[in-house]
Design a protein around this motif. Structure first.
Motif: not given
Length: 158
Positions: A78-81, A113-127
């Motif tokens: 939601e919220n264009n993320t 597909r989604f104009n102005g979307i904010e894109i996130f990801l997560e990564v483990t500290p050991q990677n």
């Protein structure tokens, strides 16, 4: 080596399942899922998303010839993320910029597909390999209020 990046087609959901299980078996420390638990799941949610060609949840693959050698999942929130999940390239193809190609393909598709979307990801500290790849692509660390000890949250900064 000629690598093709594209969205997985409905009849490729089993290819996705196979490479997803491989990723959990080969690099269990990199994912928030367990290989043995995943084996017990009859059908992953992402398999359904591929088969139904969900607009807000899609999977890109990296193909060498006809072989699926890498995957990357995008889920719009939601919220264009949106979040990138399950980034994986087979061991024998790592270090050849294929992961970078997958991430760029996902970002481009999400932006289409989604104009102005904010894109996130997560990564483990050991990677650290993945962390440095994401930094090189343009992701920056942001405050992780949900799981501050378990993973590093990063946001794509154009």
């Amino acid at each position: 080596m000629n690598i093709n990046y594209r969205s997985l087609l409905p009849d490729e959901s089993k290819l996705y399942r196979s490479i997803r299980l491989e990723s959990l078996s080969e690099f269990p420390e990199s994912f928030c899922a367990n290989y043995h638990d995943a084996l017990k799941i009859e059908k992953f949610r992402t398999e359904n998303d591929i088969e139904q060609q969900s607009f807000e949840r899609f999977v890109f693959g990296a193909f060498s010839e006809e072989e699926l050698i890498g995957i990357c999942v995008f889920v719009k929130n939601e919220n264009n993320t949106g979040h990138i999940y399950q980034m994986y390239v087979k061991k024998e193809y790592q270090g050849k910029n294929i992961g970078s190609g997958l991430i760029h393909s996902i970002i481009n598709e999400a932006n289409k597909r989604f104009n102005g979307i904010e894109i996130f990801l997560e990564v483990t500290p050991q990677n650290s390999k993945a962390y440095h790849l994401y930094k090189k692509i343009g992701f920056e660390e942001v405050i992780n209020e949900i799981n501050p000890d378990n993973s590093i949250t990063m946001k794509y900064i154009e």
